[in-house]
Design a protein around this motif. Structure first.
Motif, PDB file in Angstrom:
ATOM      1  N   CYS A  22       8.543  -5.887   0.790  1.00 49.07           N
ATOM      2  CA  CYS A  22       9.503  -5.264   1.706  1.00 49.07           C
ATOM      3  C   CYS A  22       8.823  -4.408   2.766  1.00 49.07           C
ATOM      4  O   CYS A  22       9.474  -3.853   3.633  1.00 49.07           O
ATOM      5  CB  CYS A  22      10.540  -4.441   0.932  1.00 49.07           C
TER       6      CYS A  22
ATOM      7  N   CYS B 231       3.922  -2.386   0.425  1.00 47.38           N
ATOM      8  CA  CYS B 231       4.576  -3.357  -0.441  1.00 47.38           C
ATOM      9  C   CYS B 231       4.581  -4.706   0.267  1.00 47.38           C
ATOM     10  O   CYS B 231       5.067  -4.829   1.385  1.00 47.38           O
ATOM     11  CB  CYS B 231       6.007  -2.917  -0.764  1.00 47.38           C
TER      12      CYS B 231
ATOM     13  N   TYR C 257       7.383  -1.605   2.345  1.00 46.68           N
ATOM     14  CA  TYR C 257       7.498  -0.180   2.049  1.00 46.68           C
ATOM     15  C   TYR C 257       6.138   0.509   2.159  1.00 46.68           C
ATOM     16  O   TYR C 257       5.119  -0.007   1.732  1.00 46.68           O
ATOM     17  CB  TYR C 257       8.073   0.035   0.635  1.00 46.68           C
TER      18      TYR C 257
ATOM     19  N   SER D 151       9.200  -4.442  -6.375  1.00 47.80           N
ATOM     20  CA  SER D 151       8.188  -5.490  -6.429  1.00 47.80           C
ATOM     21  C   SER D 151       6.906  -4.911  -7.035  1.00 47.80           C
ATOM     22  O   SER D 151       6.623  -3.719  -6.916  1.00 47.80           O
ATOM     23  CB  SER D 151       7.910  -6.002  -5.013  1.00 47.80           C
TER      24      SER D 151
ATOM     25  N   CYS E  55       7.102  -1.041  -6.454  1.00 48.69           N
ATOM     26  CA  CYS E  55       7.552  -0.520  -5.166  1.00 48.69           C
ATOM     27  C   CYS E  55       8.825   0.305  -5.377  1.00 48.69           C
ATOM     28  O   CYS E  55       9.790  -0.186  -5.953  1.00 48.69           O
ATOM     29  CB  CYS E  55       7.837  -1.666  -4.211  1.00 48.69           C
TER      30      CYS E  55
ATOM     31  N   CYS F 196      11.901  -1.819  -3.527  1.00 45.81           N
ATOM     32  CA  CYS F 196      12.419  -3.123  -3.962  1.00 45.81           C
ATOM     33  C   CYS F 196      11.940  -3.520  -5.352  1.00 45.81           C
ATOM     34  O   CYS F 196      12.225  -4.619  -5.821  1.00 45.81           O
ATOM     35  CB  CYS F 196      12.051  -4.208  -2.949  1.00 45.81           C
TER      36      CYS F 196
HETATM   37 ZN    ZN Z   1       8.994  -3.221  -1.726  1.00 47.52          ZN
END
Ligand code: ZN
Ligand code: ADP
Ligand code: ZN
Length: 802
Positions: free
Chosen positions: A511, A508, A513, A553, A548, A551
């Motif tokens: 963040c 991601c 991730y 996103s 994601c 978050c």
């Molecule tokens: Zn994220």
């Protein structure tokens, strides 16, 4: 009398043979014998002797191949343990670890005959006859199948043989043998009154001064022709005797014996005294020597070895593949006499290894230095084993006999009541765990000998870089600025790119991730074509998500950088710089690696782009900046040791740079700047890293808390492979249930490297606390495995899950 023989065949069975009376006095454990097996003869090792046997009609052994045993009964106990633990037949273990050349075997040789027949021939027989016309001198039966692809060649050949259309003979392959040379001695009693020419006189005087001498050396050193020698032999004035010539690997013995000028510093002294105390006790003592690179560990190893050799005992010194450099060998050779040392590794000619091995067994050599297989050397009076850079992956063999020399060193030390020192700047979690739980003594050398400062490590967050332009750059602004500065200072840059792990991975951009398996905590691999991400341990599969999970996103990247792409980018940004790539593609030619290192030393290279190859063993004094292009490649390996390997990697690459008193600078690019492996590597804090890592291992019962056997399945037939893997998977779960589910069956799942050299690959993990339970399941699965198109290999305590 009877002997049990281990043959190089895929079976755990031993075979019993009768010993003919004339061979009884020469049979011994550890010698090779030539025996009938099926319709031909093969080589095996004597692993047991029995006086009486109930079995009837046993075949006699045909020949004893060795004048002296290649291992002792004690060595055999060690080898037997290995066979059992690593689930590899004893005969195959011995064939693999003992240098004895190619196996002596019968084979069939087929020669076509120029005759005709009235009988009807099948198409297969016709085809064979036609094929043989290309080989009027004959060809080995095996080769016919290999070259032509024909099946059932032997039955066709037998039929044609009975029709006298071809000839079948048994032949034997050439053998590695003891190399002997002629030694010339004088027949003193006859010399006194003999009439001699000047040349003959000169020759005799030469031998009188020089003593018994090999024929080769005699002609070379005296400069007298062979004819003169022949005359003297005819007159009975000199004798030839055959004596064994030991083949040796040449190593640079030109370096003078360095007087042992180094005095240990206080820290080293404390460690040394502790080691000496253990050596005196003559009991099994495992020791972890934990010290940063340059803290003086090697100096301690050498002093300990010296102590042991002086007491008349012997030592094994193991180093990782890449660290067995001429520099290290000359450092060792500078301390000890050349005749005491054997250097053993796979690159040494088999004939040399064979001779060195026998010298070791005879007790004539008392220091063996080498890579992982050197551990098997049959030293009769072992007192010390050193495993340098014990965390190194090259101690583990991942094919055939899948053993770990670091772990076996501990076992061997136990069996021989020896001291074993495992040393590293970044110990494996397993070894450190044993030190923490007081199974091993823990000795520390926290400082560098010359107080050289540790490198300064900076972590760059690639998420922030992405925000600047909306694209993830290959090189961050920080790295570009630093490269620029380094080049202006006329210093060198090393850019490191990890090539193990996935080519690309999902991350991601907002963040950081990273998709991990909820069951196994290892990274999931993106299968873009199918639109899924998958776990390669347990086969957990989910659709690749548009958002994601952490978050929400939508900016999920499929990220990856290759060496070529990196090279192009650098050429663009630094057009003046001299750039060199060093990876398996650019160094496959012999000697190219040395050439590159040499050019680096001569400062003909400004920027070196390298993979794993450059992380160990070399020091580059003019490299002052190291850039790690993507720490995530390593963090996202589908491996529960990804954190451990990343910490070791960063520490090792960081150690490559810096010179004198200017510390090297290291820049690490990552989407996960908060990852504990990176944070603690940045602070050079092994202990803090270990604390977090061991908690994760404990939570999921990964080693050192649980054990694992990786059953690897492969086949050129994909459908059959999947079917067999799934059948065995179900069976494994049944077997585990029968044991009370103490073992966990993970998978089967497709391996991350799903196809290698035309073979498709799957794997299944058997995990649990009790290794016996795991062995039992694995054995049962191998026994119940039926499909001949699917190969199955057990890797006990696996290091690789690719
Ligand atoms: Zn994220
Ligand atoms: P390590 O094996 O931990 O990397 P080494 O034993 O190779 O460390 O030591 C690093 C360097 O320091 C070597 O050049 C070595 O000769 C030198 N050295 C080691 N111990 C001492 C000492 N007590 N005094 C001076 N130099 C030393
Ligand atoms: Zn999983």
């Amino acid at each position: 009398m009877f002997v049990n023989v281990a043959l190089n065949i895929p079976s755990d069975k031993l075979f019993t043979y009768e010993v003919p009376a004339d061979l009884e006095s020469t049979v011994e454990i550890g010698k090779r014998v030539f025996v009938s097996f099926g319709n031909r003869k093969r080589t095996g090792f004597i692993v047991g002797m029995i006086t009486s046997c109930d079995l009837k009609n046993l075949k006699p052994i045909a020949e004893i191949l060795d004048a002296e045993p290649l291992f002792s009964a004690n060595d055999l106990v060690f080898y037997q343990w290995i066979a059992n633990y690593f689930m590899y037949p004893l005969g195959k273990v011995l064939a693999e670890i003992i240098p004895s050349g190619s196996e002596k075997k019968d084979f069939f040789w087929i020669t076509p005959l120029a005759s005709e027949t009235d009988s009807h021939l099948t198409p297969a027989q016709e085809k064979l006859l036609a094929f043989l016309q290309q080989y009027p001198q004959g060809i080995a039966l095996n080769s016919i199948t290999k070259i032509s692809g024909m099946k059932n060649v032997s039955s066709a050949a037998r039929k044609l043989h009975s029709e006298r259309l071809l000839k079948i003979e048994k032949k034997q392959n050439k053998q590695l043998s003891v190399h002997s040379e002629k030694t010339v001695t004088l027949e003193e009693s006859k010399i006194a009154g003999a009439k001699l020419t000047d040349k003959q006189k000169k020759l005799i005087e030469f031998i009188q001064i020089r003593g018994p001498i090999s024929l080769n050396d005699l002609t070379e050193e005296s400069g007298i022709s062979g004819a003169v020698i022949k005359r003297l032999q005819d007159k009975g004035l000199i004798n030839f005797t055959a004596s064994e010539k030991i083949r040796t690997a040449s190593f640079d013995s030109s370096i003078r014996r360095s007087k042992n000028a180094i005095t240990l510093n206080d820290r080293q002294n404390i460690a040394m005294e502790e080691i000496l105390r253990h050596l005196e006790k003559n009991i099994f003592s495992p020791i972890l020597l934990h010290g940063v690179t340059g803290s003086g560990k090697t100096e301690i190893y050498l002093k300990a070895i010296e102590k042991v050799l002086n007491s008349g005992a012997s030592a094994i010194y193991l180093v990782p593949e890449i660290a067995l450099t001429p520099q290290l060998i000359s450092r060792v050779a500078g301390r000890f006499d050349a005749w005491q040392i054997a250097v053993l590794h796979s690159g040494i000619a088999e004939s040399v290894r064979y001779d060195q091995w026998r010298q070791i067994k005879r007790g004539r050599i008392n220091l063996v230095i080498g890579t992982r297989s050197a551990l098997f050397a049959p030293l009769p009076n072992l007192k010390l084993i050193i495993v340098d850079e014990e965390h190194d992956a090259s101690y583990k063999q991942d094919e055939r006999l899948c053993y770990n020399a670091r772990d076996l060193a501990i076992l061997k030390a136990k069996m021989t009541s020896s001291v074993v020192i495992t040393g590293s700047a970044t110990p494996s979690v397993r070894t450190y765990f044993n030190a923490q739980t007081k199974k091993y003594r823990h000795l520390e050398l926290p400082q560098r000998v010359e107080d050289k400062p540790m490198p300064v490590i900076e972590i760059v967050d690639m998420k922030a870089e992405q925000e600047k332009t909306g694209k993830v750059p290959i090189l961050s602004d920080a790295l570009i600025t630093q490269i620029d500065e380094t080049l202006k200072n006329k210093e060198q840059v090393l850019l490191f790119l990890n090539k193990r792990g996935f080519d690309t991975f999902l991350v991601c951009a907002d963040c950081g991730y990273n998709f991990r398996c909820p069951n196994c905590a290892v990274s999931l691999k993106n299968h873009a074509a199918e639109g899924v991400v998958k776990c390669h341990y347990c086969d957990y599969t989910i659709k690749s998500l548009p958002l994601c999970p952490s978050c929400k996103s939508s900016r999920i990247l499929n990220y990856g950088v290759g060496t070529q792409k990196l090279e192009k980018e650098i050429e663009k940004i630094f057009p003046q710089a001299r750039i060199q790539r060093m990876d398996s593609d650019t160094t496959s030619l012999k000697g190219t690696q040395e050439k590159i290192l040499r050019a680096l030393e001569l400062r003909e290279i400004d920027i070196l782009i390298g993979t794993q190859m450059i992380t160990k063993g070399h020091d580059f004094p003019f490299i002052t900046l190291v850039g790690v292009i993507s720490a995530d490649t390593s963090l996202n390996m589908p491996d529960f040791r990804a954190g451990e390997k990343t910490f070791q990697l960063i520490t090792q690459v960081a150690g490559r740079g810096g010179r004198g008193n200017t510390p090297g600078r290291v820049i690490i690019q990552t989407f996960n700047p908060q990852h504990y492996a990176l944070k603690h590597a940045q602070n050079h804090d092994y202990k803090a890293f270990y604390e977090e890592e061991i908690e994760f291992r404990s939570a999921l019962q990964y080693p050192p808390f649980g054990r694992i056997i990786n059953l690897r399945l492969s086949s050129i037939k994909k459908d059959e492979l999947i079917e067999e893997a799934q059948r065995l998977g179900k069976l494994a779960k049944k077997l585990s249930a029968r044991q009370g589910n103490t073992a966990e069956i993970i998978g089967p799942a497709e391996s991350p490297l799903a196809k290698i050299r035309g073979r498709f690959r799957w794997q299944m993990l058997i995990k649990g606390k009790d290794i016996n339970a795991l062995h039992q399941i694995a054995r049962e699965l191998i026994n119940k495995h039926k499909n001949g198109h699917v190969k199955i290999v057990a890797d006990v305590d696996p290091e690789s899950f690719m």
